[in-house]
Scaffold this motif. Sequence first.
Motif, PDB file in Angstrom:
ATOM      1  N   VAL A 185      46.137  34.109  37.141  1.00 37.15           N
ATOM      2  CA  VAL A 185      46.365  35.538  37.325  1.00 37.15           C
ATOM      3  C   VAL A 185      47.123  35.731  38.631  1.00 37.15           C
ATOM      4  O   VAL A 185      46.739  35.182  39.664  1.00 37.15           O
ATOM      5  CB  VAL A 185      45.029  36.320  37.374  1.00 37.15           C
ATOM      6  N   LEU A 186      48.231  36.480  38.584  1.00 40.06           N
ATOM      7  CA  LEU A 186      48.938  36.885  39.807  1.00 40.06           C
ATOM      8  C   LEU A 186      48.401  38.249  40.205  1.00 40.06           C
ATOM      9  O   LEU A 186      48.573  39.229  39.474  1.00 40.06           O
ATOM     10  CB  LEU A 186      50.444  36.984  39.569  1.00 40.06           C
ATOM     11  N   HIS A 187      47.790  38.292  41.378  1.00 35.72           N
ATOM     12  CA  HIS A 187      47.077  39.496  41.807  1.00 35.72           C
ATOM     13  C   HIS A 187      47.891  40.211  42.884  1.00 35.72           C
ATOM     14  O   HIS A 187      48.197  39.619  43.927  1.00 35.72           O
ATOM     15  CB  HIS A 187      45.699  39.058  42.340  1.00 35.72           C
ATOM     16  N   ALA A 188      48.281  41.469  42.615  1.00 37.84           N
ATOM     17  CA  ALA A 188      49.120  42.229  43.553  1.00 37.84           C
ATOM     18  C   ALA A 188      48.636  43.664  43.572  1.00 37.84           C
ATOM     19  O   ALA A 188      49.268  44.557  43.009  1.00 37.84           O
ATOM     20  CB  ALA A 188      50.585  42.154  43.123  1.00 37.84           C
ATOM     21  N   ARG A 189      47.487  43.874  44.214  1.00 36.56           N
ATOM     22  CA  ARG A 189      46.880  45.200  44.152  1.00 36.56           C
ATOM     23  C   ARG A 189      46.482  45.770  45.495  1.00 36.56           C
ATOM     24  O   ARG A 189      46.370  46.985  45.634  1.00 36.56           O
ATOM     25  CB  ARG A 189      45.650  45.164  43.242  1.00 36.56           C
ATOM     26  N   ASN A 190      46.282  44.930  46.506  1.00 32.68           N
ATOM     27  CA  ASN A 190      45.776  45.449  47.770  1.00 32.68           C
ATOM     28  C   ASN A 190      45.976  44.420  48.876  1.00 32.68           C
ATOM     29  O   ASN A 190      46.478  43.318  48.625  1.00 32.68           O
ATOM     30  CB  ASN A 190      44.294  45.829  47.636  1.00 32.68           C
ATOM     31  N   SER A 191      45.612  44.798  50.107  1.00 32.66           N
ATOM     32  CA  SER A 191      45.879  43.945  51.266  1.00 32.66           C
ATOM     33  C   SER A 191      44.629  43.294  51.837  1.00 32.66           C
ATOM     34  O   SER A 191      44.698  42.218  52.424  1.00 32.66           O
ATOM     35  CB  SER A 191      46.525  44.774  52.388  1.00 32.66           C
ATOM     36  N   PHE A 192      43.492  43.981  51.704  1.00 35.67           N
ATOM     37  CA  PHE A 192      42.298  43.563  52.435  1.00 35.67           C
ATOM     38  C   PHE A 192      41.309  42.830  51.533  1.00 35.67           C
ATOM     39  O   PHE A 192      41.190  43.127  50.341  1.00 35.67           O
ATOM     40  CB  PHE A 192      41.636  44.782  53.083  1.00 35.67           C
ATOM     41  N   LEU A 193      40.597  41.882  52.124  1.00 40.09           N
ATOM     42  CA  LEU A 193      39.622  41.093  51.371  1.00 40.09           C
ATOM     43  C   LEU A 193      38.545  41.965  50.750  1.00 40.09           C
ATOM     44  O   LEU A 193      38.077  41.686  49.641  1.00 40.09           O
ATOM     45  CB  LEU A 193      38.948  40.074  52.294  1.00 40.09           C
ATOM     46  N   SER A 194      38.150  43.026  51.488  1.00 36.48           N
ATOM     47  CA  SER A 194      37.065  43.867  50.974  1.00 36.48           C
ATOM     48  C   SER A 194      37.416  44.433  49.599  1.00 36.48           C
ATOM     49  O   SER A 194      36.543  44.599  48.751  1.00 36.48           O
ATOM     50  CB  SER A 194      36.786  45.007  51.953  1.00 36.48           C
ATOM     51  N   GLU A 195      38.698  44.707  49.384  1.00 39.76           N
ATOM     52  CA  GLU A 195      39.110  45.199  48.065  1.00 39.76           C
ATOM     53  C   GLU A 195      39.474  44.055  47.121  1.00 39.76           C
ATOM     54  O   GLU A 195      39.199  44.104  45.921  1.00 39.76           O
ATOM     55  CB  GLU A 195      40.334  46.111  48.198  1.00 39.76           C
ATOM     56  N   ALA A 196      40.145  43.049  47.667  1.00 36.72           N
ATOM     57  CA  ALA A 196      40.675  41.990  46.799  1.00 36.72           C
ATOM     58  C   ALA A 196      39.585  41.060  46.276  1.00 36.72           C
ATOM     59  O   ALA A 196      39.620  40.616  45.124  1.00 36.72           O
ATOM     60  CB  ALA A 196      41.732  41.178  47.549  1.00 36.72           C
ATOM     61  N   SER A 197      38.589  40.761  47.134  1.00 36.63           N
ATOM     62  CA  SER A 197      37.592  39.755  46.767  1.00 36.63           C
ATOM     63  C   SER A 197      36.845  40.047  45.470  1.00 36.63           C
ATOM     64  O   SER A 197      36.747  39.168  44.615  1.00 36.63           O
ATOM     65  CB  SER A 197      36.595  39.562  47.909  1.00 36.63           C
ATOM     66  N   PRO A 198      36.323  41.260  45.312  1.00 36.62           N
ATOM     67  CA  PRO A 198      35.580  41.517  44.061  1.00 36.62           C
ATOM     68  C   PRO A 198      36.467  41.333  42.834  1.00 36.62           C
ATOM     69  O   PRO A 198      35.998  40.872  41.789  1.00 36.62           O
ATOM     70  CB  PRO A 198      35.151  42.981  44.201  1.00 36.62           C
ATOM     71  N   GLU A 199      37.757  41.657  42.980  1.00 36.47           N
ATOM     72  CA  GLU A 199      38.673  41.506  41.844  1.00 36.47           C
ATOM     73  C   GLU A 199      38.940  40.030  41.560  1.00 36.47           C
ATOM     74  O   GLU A 199      38.975  39.588  40.412  1.00 36.47           O
ATOM     75  CB  GLU A 199      39.973  42.263  42.145  1.00 36.47           C
ATOM     76  N   ILE A 200      39.126  39.270  42.638  1.00 37.11           N
ATOM     77  CA  ILE A 200      39.384  37.839  42.483  1.00 37.11           C
ATOM     78  C   ILE A 200      38.163  37.138  41.895  1.00 37.11           C
ATOM     79  O   ILE A 200      38.270  36.254  41.045  1.00 37.11           O
ATOM     80  CB  ILE A 200      39.801  37.245  43.845  1.00 37.11           C
ATOM     81  N   ARG A 201      36.984  37.582  42.313  1.00 38.60           N
ATOM     82  CA  ARG A 201      35.754  36.997  41.757  1.00 38.60           C
ATOM     83  C   ARG A 201      35.675  37.171  40.240  1.00 38.60           C
ATOM     84  O   ARG A 201      35.192  36.290  39.530  1.00 38.60           O
ATOM     85  CB  ARG A 201      34.520  37.650  42.395  1.00 38.60           C
ATOM     86  N   GLN A 202      36.161  38.308  39.750  1.00 43.95           N
ATOM     87  CA  GLN A 202      36.157  38.507  38.296  1.00 43.95           C
ATOM     88  C   GLN A 202      36.969  37.413  37.597  1.00 43.95           C
ATOM     89  O   GLN A 202      36.576  36.892  36.564  1.00 43.95           O
ATOM     90  CB  GLN A 202      36.765  39.865  37.947  1.00 43.95           C
ATOM     91  N   CYS A 203      38.130  37.097  38.189  1.00 39.12           N
ATOM     92  CA  CYS A 203      38.983  36.063  37.583  1.00 39.12           C
ATOM     93  C   CYS A 203      38.303  34.700  37.660  1.00 39.12           C
ATOM     94  O   CYS A 203      38.315  33.928  36.695  1.00 39.12           O
ATOM     95  CB  CYS A 203      40.334  36.001  38.288  1.00 39.12           C
TER      96      CYS A 203
END
Lengths: 341, 341
Positions: free
Chosen positions: B75-93
């Motif tokens: 998955v190429l993830h391009a949605r936000n800058s900060f870990l607080s937002e990105a991490s939960p999304e990356i965890r789903q993947c």
Amino acid sequence: MRSLRVVQWGLGAMGGMMARLVTEKEGLNLVGAVASRKEKVGHDVGKVIGLGRETGIQVKDDILDVIEESKPDVVLHARNSFLSEASPEIRQCIMHNVNVISIAEELAFPWATSMEEARELDGMARSHGVTVFGTGINPGFVLDLLIVTLTGVSARVDKIEAKRINDLSPYGPTVMRSQGVGSTPEEFYQGIKDGSIVGHVGFIQSIHMIARALNWSLDEVVENREPIISNVLRKTEFAEVKPGMVAGCRHIASGKVKSEIRIVLEHPQQICPDLENVETGDYIKITGVPDINLQIVPEIPGGIGTAAIAVNMIPFVCEAKPGLLSALDFPIPRSLKCIGD
Amino acid sequence: MRSLRVVQWGLGAMGGMMARLVTEKEGLNLVGAVASRKEKVGHDVGKVIGLGRETGIQVKDDILDVIEESKPDVVLHARNSFLSEASPEIRQCIMHNVNVISIAEELAFPWATSMEEARELDGMARSHGVTVFGTGINPGFVLDLLIVTLTGVSARVDKIEAKRINDLSPYGPTVMRSQGVGSTPEEFYQGIKDGSIVGHVGFIQSIHMIARALNWSLDEVVENREPIISNVLRKTEFAEVKPGMVAGCRHIASGKVKSEIRIVLEHPQQICPDLENVETGDYIKITGVPDINLQIVPEIPGGIGTAAIAVNMIPFVCEAKPGLLSALDFPIPRSLKCIGD
């Protein structure tokens, strides 16, 4: 982590620099040194390489004795440029289960000139569980690794043009001869013909490395060597060039992909380029999406740069999978920490 | 070799560019796309990203549905800058056993700000057998990877100073606000205080990455944001800056090692720098043995550069060992071949 045990094979200008660097770096331990020149053999290596202190390590003349005694993790090989000379020496190390880092130019990408030899070295290294790696400033960094790294941010690469413009003034008579410095234009062309003037060794390796990285299938590599004719008097300790004579060799190599020239590397080497307002530097131009124009002015010095990358790669080479590897197989290079830093 | 199956998550300016690039590269297959904006969902992704042709792939709004259906390698993830937002999304993947490449700035070296979160992501990625990697032009390339690579030819590194001077003129109102363009100096300082003006996101990551590579133990990273006050009238589609007003943010970060400042990174971002004769470019100065002075003029463009490196790294990420990795763990980046090239 235990220190990595390093043997330096070859104690000329380059080998001496490499051995000194090994003694300056955290995590490395110089455990042996081999020279061929009689006046160096039998002395403490600290004296031979100008360390200013004794190391307790005597310079020997037999690599196998030294390997046997000192059980190194890696041999740093700095003795020659061509595979025909370097390969038999590297094979000795492989047979004794020691990793090798060599600054022999043709080893930077040996598949370029000698696919058969490269396959044999690779097979032998695998069966002995060791890694063999060729590196240096060029080939090995400026005109290949650095170019490939820049394409990492390229959406499309159309053409690569790069130049390394340096100054031969500090070098001695051997380099002057091999670049044709001080010859007449006629003597220059004669020297190219009879092989006494060689220009740069490494273009074929750099171009093949770039092409392999970009997955371009090369039709051919064309090399061209022209005399740099001086318009002014140029003088160094070892050479004098009158106007109309040759100040060096303009060596250019092109790589064709599907009949189109897509890689052009240029390495004019001369004495006193400043006298004709030629600025030394490393220049890389990538045409594509995006265009990238890089310059490093002055050029990264060749001697210390080569010694540094050879030494800096030691931990990677000692950890790598067995086989004959190139810069394309390793993580990005980085400087090892100096003791006390 | 089979094509790698890629899902694009996020179809803004950056995500759209990444998805287009995936369709242009040999060996990659765009198999799914996820957007949050309603006007994009339900349409063919070819239309949404301006491909000029239909792809047969409909943009969806649920990443898990898309992963389930399209079984991507990455998955190429391009949605936000900060870990607080990105991490939960990356965890789903990760939970669904898919590799992730993200351009979230804080993921370029997440150990810098969030050791705990980084360890958790790493553990989770390992147990699911997938690789997670953050990249981009900066952080991810100009002010870290490229610097580290240059030190590969350093015998000793004393100090690193680097600058990325760019032009914000093409950007829209969000970027103008986050850099304080058009504000008064007072509003600028207020914006820094309340967090509405952020400057560059990525310095901490770049400095930690460099320090890790060089095995330097960082005491602290100090950041400083100052207004770039214009002396002339500067105007773009989305901003107007009168003399005395703020044209952008001069953001500087320093890394201290044993109480000494050894890394200084600077990223002044402003509109129309040319109006005050400021040349945009990427500049790296390494003081040490040898000194190295690099410049790339103009700077490598940020948008396409970020999209390119994210896409170019796909094969490496799909082959890598499982875990949370950084640019220090991968081979030197390189451009993937375009279809038909």
